[in-house]
Design an enzyme around this catalytic site. Structure first.
Site, PDB file in Angstrom:
ATOM      1  N   GLY A  30       0.826  -1.207   0.000  1.00 11.33           N
ATOM      2  CA  GLY A  30       0.000   0.000   0.000  1.00 11.33           C
ATOM      3  C   GLY A  30       0.860   1.256   0.000  1.00 11.33           C
ATOM      4  N   PHE A  31       0.183   2.371   0.127  1.00  7.80           N
ATOM      5  CA  PHE A  31       0.859   3.678   0.061  1.00  7.80           C
ATOM      6  C   PHE A  31       1.885   3.833   1.191  1.00  7.80           C
ATOM      7  CE2 PHE A  31       0.051   8.031   1.962  1.00  7.80           C
ATOM      8  CZ  PHE A  31       1.097   8.641   1.295  1.00  7.80           C
ATOM      9  N   ASP A  51      -0.086  -8.759   1.530  1.00  4.02           N
ATOM     10  CA  ASP A  51      -1.046  -7.763   1.033  1.00  4.02           C
ATOM     11  C   ASP A  51      -2.025  -8.481   0.115  1.00  4.02           C
ATOM     12  OD1 ASP A  51      -2.200  -5.464  -0.444  1.00  4.02           O
ATOM     13  OD2 ASP A  51      -0.604  -4.343   0.542  1.00  4.02           O
ATOM     14  N   GLY A  56      -3.713  -2.021  -2.319  1.00  8.02           N
ATOM     15  CA  GLY A  56      -2.280  -1.898  -2.604  1.00  8.02           C
ATOM     16  C   GLY A  56      -1.985  -2.364  -4.026  1.00  8.02           C
ATOM     17  N   TYR A 168     -15.755   3.485  11.187  1.00  4.49           N
ATOM     18  CA  TYR A 168     -14.331   3.297  10.888  1.00  4.49           C
ATOM     19  C   TYR A 168     -13.508   3.626  12.137  1.00  4.49           C
ATOM     20  CZ  TYR A 168      -9.727   4.238   8.931  1.00  4.49           C
ATOM     21  OH  TYR A 168      -8.377   4.237   8.681  1.00  4.49           O
ATOM     22  N   LYS A 172     -11.133   1.138  14.489  1.00  2.82           N
ATOM     23  CA  LYS A 172      -9.734   1.422  14.826  1.00  2.82           C
ATOM     24  C   LYS A 172      -9.549   1.468  16.345  1.00  2.82           C
ATOM     25  CE  LYS A 172      -7.466   1.715  11.011  1.00  2.82           C
ATOM     26  NZ  LYS A 172      -6.385   0.741  10.799  1.00  2.82           N
TER      27      LYS A 172
END
Ligand code: UDP
Length: 355
Positions: A30-31, A51, A56, A168, A172
């Site tokens: 991913g980033f 991943d 990604g 979300y 988390k």
């Protein structure tokens, strides 16, 4: 009958990893993950990327392709079998796999919320069973629209359960509570990095992230879409500094708490960001103000300010991300320009987007 409680495991009692070791990076294509992988390899770690390529891309790992010490497994860490097998010979896991992006959350709230919760649950369990240390990445979303600067010890404020965004944030936050519970109950060595707005090359704009969107709009000569009046603020950190901060945290001998904000404290309004993008790209695009209700479903709150307190990060690592906005924007423009040239076939076949 009285039973004595086990000692509280407030903070990892030793560095998550003492030196370069065997690291697993979930979400490593991913980033942020790909920048973290580059950093770990440069620092002498052996790295196993896991991943599922849902967000990604293997191209993100182009700069380390074929590097000795790098293994890549395509699959989901929400699978206990896969998570267990990749953690079998690891010392530390950096858990970054997750689904992000406000547009995506608005579009697929169930998938986003579930994916984030499940993968964290599985990774923590697999790590605890094998004595693998964990650096869990969480999000500044957990602070909701609470008072700034956001301090790690403040209560989380995900918001109403009738609104979407809080799901979300709650997933988390729940991951963080699971981490604490594992530490208490099984002695898991775990720290939590709460990531603030992280930007730089390779960030996808499709799911809402503001900087790649603004840069692409500016380079195409399209209107730059500022939501609301653009007075809302964010602190943008360069992804390479964030990657370095995560590695340093994993090796820090003195974490001042389990949860640590990671980001920059340089605050910018979205309207100013648009101005900087237009100046740095020398674009003729205009700014188009878009009312919030045209982009977000009702009940979707866009936090007016998001600023971290970085005292803990400074104390753990001895430095904090501070790259100036203009240099970050310039990096993203260079990356997007190179990508656009490749798309148009104007670059030689060996050209690759700037890392
Ligand atoms: N934003 C904007 N125009 C866009 C995309 C985003 O004005 O085209 C705003 C968005 O409303 C928010 C800020 O930019 O206030 C940062 O958005 P992003 O999705 O990057 O991060 P987050 O909202 O999670 O901080």
């Amino acid at each position: 009958m009285t039973r004595s409680l086990p000692p509280r495991a407030e903070v990892p009692s030793a560095p998550l990893c003492a030196g370069p070791c065997r690291a697993v990076v979930t979400g490593g294509a991913g980033f942020i993950g790909s920048h973290l992988v580059e950093r770990l390899l440069a620092d002498g770690f052996r790295v196993h990327v896991v991943d599922d390529l849902s967000t990604g891309k293997l191209e993100n790992l182009q700069s380390v392709h074929g590097a000795s010490g790098l293994t890549v497994t395509v699959g989901s860490v929400a699978s206990p079998k896969l998570a267990g097998s990749v953690l079998e010979d690891a010392d530390v896991v950096f858990h970054l796999a997750g689904v992000v992006g406000v547009r995506r959350l608005a579009r697929e709230p169930l998938d986003v919320t579930q994916a984030n919760l499940r993968s964290t649950e599985v990774i923590l369990e697999a790590a605890a069973a094998r004595g693998v240390s964990v650096l869990l990445t969480s999000s500044s979303e957990v602070y909701g629209d609470g008072p700034v600067p956001f301090v790690e010890t403040a209560p989380v404020m995900p918001g109403s359960t009738e609104g979407l965004r809080g799901g979300y944030a709650c997933a988390k936050a729940m991951g963080e509570w699971l981490a604490t519970a594992h530490a208490e109950q099984s002695g898991l060595q775990v720290a939590v990095a709460r990531l603030f707005n992280t930007v730089g090359p390779r960030q996808a704009g499709e799911d809402g992230m503001v900087l790649p969107r603004f840069v692409r709009q500016a380079l195409r000569g399209e209107p730059v879409t500022v939501y609301g009046q653009g007075r809302q603020t964010r602190c943008f950190a360069h992804v390479r500094e964030v990657a370095r901060a995560l590695v340093d945290l994993s090796r820090s001998a003195s974490l001042p708490g389990r949860v640590i904000n990671v980001g920059s404290a340089l605050e910018t309004s979205v309207a100013d960001l648009a101005r900087v993008v237009l100046e740095c790209s020398e674009s003729d695009s205009v700014v188009q103000r878009v009312p919030f209700h045209e982009v977000f479903p009702s009940g979707f709150v866009d936090p007016p300010r998001r600023v971290p307190c970085l005292r803990r990060l400074q104390s753990a690592n001895g430095w904090v991300p501070s790259a100036p906005l203009r240099s970050i924007v310039a990096d993203v423009i260079a990356y997007e320009r190179a990508g656009a040239m490749v798309d148009r076939g104007e670059a030689s076949s060996s050209a690759s987007p700037a890392p």
